[in-house]
Design an enzyme around this catalytic site. Structure first.
Site, PDB file in Angstrom:
ATOM      1  N   CYS A  58     -25.150  20.348 -11.355  1.00  0.00           N
ATOM      2  CA  CYS A  58     -24.396  20.899 -12.481  1.00  0.00           C
ATOM      3  C   CYS A  58     -24.900  22.158 -13.019  1.00  0.00           C
ATOM      4  O   CYS A  58     -26.019  22.081 -13.393  1.00  0.00           O
ATOM      5  CB  CYS A  58     -24.280  19.882 -13.471  1.00  0.00           C
ATOM      6  SG  CYS A  58     -23.670  20.389 -15.191  1.00  0.00           S
ATOM      7  N   CYS A  61     -26.406  21.497 -16.656  1.00  0.00           N
ATOM      8  CA  CYS A  61     -27.780  20.871 -17.025  1.00  0.00           C
ATOM      9  C   CYS A  61     -28.674  20.551 -15.886  1.00  0.00           C
ATOM     10  O   CYS A  61     -29.804  20.009 -16.012  1.00  0.00           O
ATOM     11  CB  CYS A  61     -27.563  19.494 -17.531  1.00  0.00           C
ATOM     12  SG  CYS A  61     -26.807  18.423 -16.465  1.00  0.00           S
ATOM     13  N   CYS A  76      -7.690  23.970  -0.459  1.00  0.00           N
ATOM     14  CA  CYS A  76      -7.180  23.956  -1.777  1.00  0.00           C
ATOM     15  C   CYS A  76      -7.506  25.352  -2.594  1.00  0.00           C
ATOM     16  O   CYS A  76      -6.866  25.556  -3.660  1.00  0.00           O
ATOM     17  CB  CYS A  76      -7.211  22.970  -2.417  1.00  0.00           C
ATOM     18  SG  CYS A  76      -8.661  22.651  -3.050  1.00  0.00           S
ATOM     19  N   CYS A 107     -19.591  15.834 -16.048  1.00  0.00           N
ATOM     20  CA  CYS A 107     -20.814  15.440 -15.559  1.00  0.00           C
ATOM     21  C   CYS A 107     -21.324  14.400 -16.410  1.00  0.00           C
ATOM     22  O   CYS A 107     -21.232  14.792 -17.664  1.00  0.00           O
ATOM     23  CB  CYS A 107     -21.725  16.702 -15.722  1.00  0.00           C
ATOM     24  SG  CYS A 107     -23.612  16.463 -15.666  1.00  0.00           S
ATOM     25  N   CYS A 110     -24.218  15.912 -19.192  1.00  0.00           N
ATOM     26  CA  CYS A 110     -24.088  16.652 -20.172  1.00  0.00           C
ATOM     27  C   CYS A 110     -22.671  16.930 -20.503  1.00  0.00           C
ATOM     28  O   CYS A 110     -22.408  17.792 -21.550  1.00  0.00           O
ATOM     29  CB  CYS A 110     -24.639  18.156 -19.662  1.00  0.00           C
ATOM     30  SG  CYS A 110     -23.779  19.161 -18.454  1.00  0.00           S
ATOM     31  N   HIS A 113     -17.238  19.976 -17.960  1.00  0.00           N
ATOM     32  CA  HIS A 113     -16.018  19.836 -17.279  1.00  0.00           C
ATOM     33  C   HIS A 113     -16.431  20.254 -15.717  1.00  0.00           C
ATOM     34  O   HIS A 113     -16.921  21.425 -15.521  1.00  0.00           O
ATOM     35  CB  HIS A 113     -15.133  20.529 -17.630  1.00  0.00           C
ATOM     36  CG  HIS A 113     -13.808  20.808 -16.869  1.00  0.00           C
ATOM     37  ND1 HIS A 113     -12.702  19.808 -16.739  1.00  0.00           N
ATOM     38  CD2 HIS A 113     -13.205  21.757 -16.032  1.00  0.00           C
ATOM     39  CE1 HIS A 113     -11.746  20.160 -15.602  1.00  0.00           C
ATOM     40  NE2 HIS A 113     -12.185  21.240 -15.314  1.00  0.00           N
ATOM     41  N   HIS A 116     -11.164  17.912 -10.992  1.00  0.00           N
ATOM     42  CA  HIS A 116     -10.508  16.810 -11.172  1.00  0.00           C
ATOM     43  C   HIS A 116     -10.495  16.221  -9.674  1.00  0.00           C
ATOM     44  O   HIS A 116     -10.935  16.683  -8.818  1.00  0.00           O
ATOM     45  CB  HIS A 116      -8.853  17.314 -11.328  1.00  0.00           C
ATOM     46  CG  HIS A 116      -8.658  17.661 -12.477  1.00  0.00           C
ATOM     47  ND1 HIS A 116      -8.670  19.109 -12.876  1.00  0.00           N
ATOM     48  CD2 HIS A 116      -8.360  17.105 -14.015  1.00  0.00           C
ATOM     49  CE1 HIS A 116      -8.492  19.258 -14.306  1.00  0.00           C
ATOM     50  NE2 HIS A 116      -8.118  18.012 -14.794  1.00  0.00           N
ATOM     51  N   ASP A 124      -8.250  13.143   5.919  1.00  0.00           N
ATOM     52  CA  ASP A 124      -9.105  12.278   6.859  1.00  0.00           C
ATOM     53  C   ASP A 124     -10.517  12.149   6.387  1.00  0.00           C
ATOM     54  O   ASP A 124     -11.439  12.630   7.033  1.00  0.00           O
ATOM     55  CB  ASP A 124      -8.951  12.857   8.316  1.00  0.00           C
ATOM     56  CG  ASP A 124      -9.747  11.737   9.440  1.00  0.00           C
ATOM     57  OD1 ASP A 124      -9.760  10.673   9.066  1.00  0.00           O
ATOM     58  OD2 ASP A 124      -9.796  12.289  10.479  1.00  0.00           O
ATOM     59  N   ARG A 130     -10.142  13.592  -3.126  1.00  0.00           N
ATOM     60  CA  ARG A 130     -10.503  14.907  -3.208  1.00  0.00           C
ATOM     61  C   ARG A 130     -10.994  15.236  -4.484  1.00  0.00           C
ATOM     62  O   ARG A 130     -10.197  15.379  -5.430  1.00  0.00           O
ATOM     63  CB  ARG A 130      -9.163  15.754  -2.791  1.00  0.00           C
ATOM     64  CG  ARG A 130      -9.828  17.272  -2.961  1.00  0.00           C
ATOM     65  CD  ARG A 130      -8.556  18.122  -2.333  1.00  0.00           C
ATOM     66  NE  ARG A 130      -7.393  17.948  -3.184  1.00  0.00           N
ATOM     67  CZ  ARG A 130      -6.634  18.701  -4.060  1.00  0.00           C
ATOM     68  NH1 ARG A 130      -7.478  19.716  -4.624  1.00  0.00           N
ATOM     69  NH2 ARG A 130      -5.714  18.394  -4.685  1.00  0.00           N
ATOM     70  N   CYS A 132     -11.916  18.009  -6.609  1.00  0.00           N
ATOM     71  CA  CYS A 132     -11.559  19.274  -6.673  1.00  0.00           C
ATOM     72  C   CYS A 132     -12.392  20.014  -7.845  1.00  0.00           C
ATOM     73  O   CYS A 132     -12.053  19.854  -8.893  1.00  0.00           O
ATOM     74  CB  CYS A 132     -10.288  19.355  -6.910  1.00  0.00           C
ATOM     75  SG  CYS A 132      -9.400  21.275  -6.623  1.00  0.00           S
TER      76      CYS A 132
END
Length: 146
Positions: A58, A61, A76, A107, A110, A113, A116, A124, A130, A132
């Site tokens: 992260c 933190c 993506c 996280c 802390c 964000h 998602h 596969d 996923r 992301c």
């Protein structure tokens, strides 16, 4: 994966800071994404296309969240992982912003964000998930650096 109603707990001590403290430590763009749940533009982040081995921490933190072993090319525009490093390193929240029904990943230490998680997209991977994640939410370190 834990459901949004059943968020993970972590063994690390929680990091709690005021917005003013976070603003002192983070760049304006890091603050926008990590603390205000922003999103970086696709194909612009530092790690979206990297294949370097290591541990992704992260950026706010320093908690270890993902490894290069679970990273995969989803095409993506953001770093994608099929699982977090370990149970309890991230937590999940329902996100109904922007007219969508998604699962936000934060996280667990802390509450920053990260991005998602999406299920059942047909990749596969062992989990068919996923994660992301915004590059700016992460810092890639050599495993020996920890």
């Amino acid at each position: 994966m834990n459901t949004p109603e059943n968020t993970s707990k972590t063994s690390s001590a929680a990091v709690e800071k005021t917005d003013a403290q976070w603003r002192e430590e983070l760049t304006p763009e890091e603050f926008r994404v990590l603390r205000q749940a922003g999103t970086e533009r696709p194909y612009t982040g530092e790690y979206w296309d990297t294949h370097t081995e290591g541990v992704y921490q992260c950026r706010a933190c320093g908690s270890q969240l993902f490894t290069s072993q679970e990273k995969f090319d989803s095409h993506c525009g953001w770093p994608s992982f099929w699982a977090p490093l370990a149970e309890g390193t991230v937590k999940y929240l329902h996100d109904r912003t922007m007219g969508m029904d998604r699962v936000e990943v934060r996280c667990a230490t802390c509450d920053s964000h990260l991005g998602h998680v999406f299920d059942g997209e047909g990749y596969d991977t062992p989990t068919d998930q996923r994660f992301c994640i915004n590059s700016i939410s992460l810092r890639l370190v050599n495993p020996e650096e920890g």
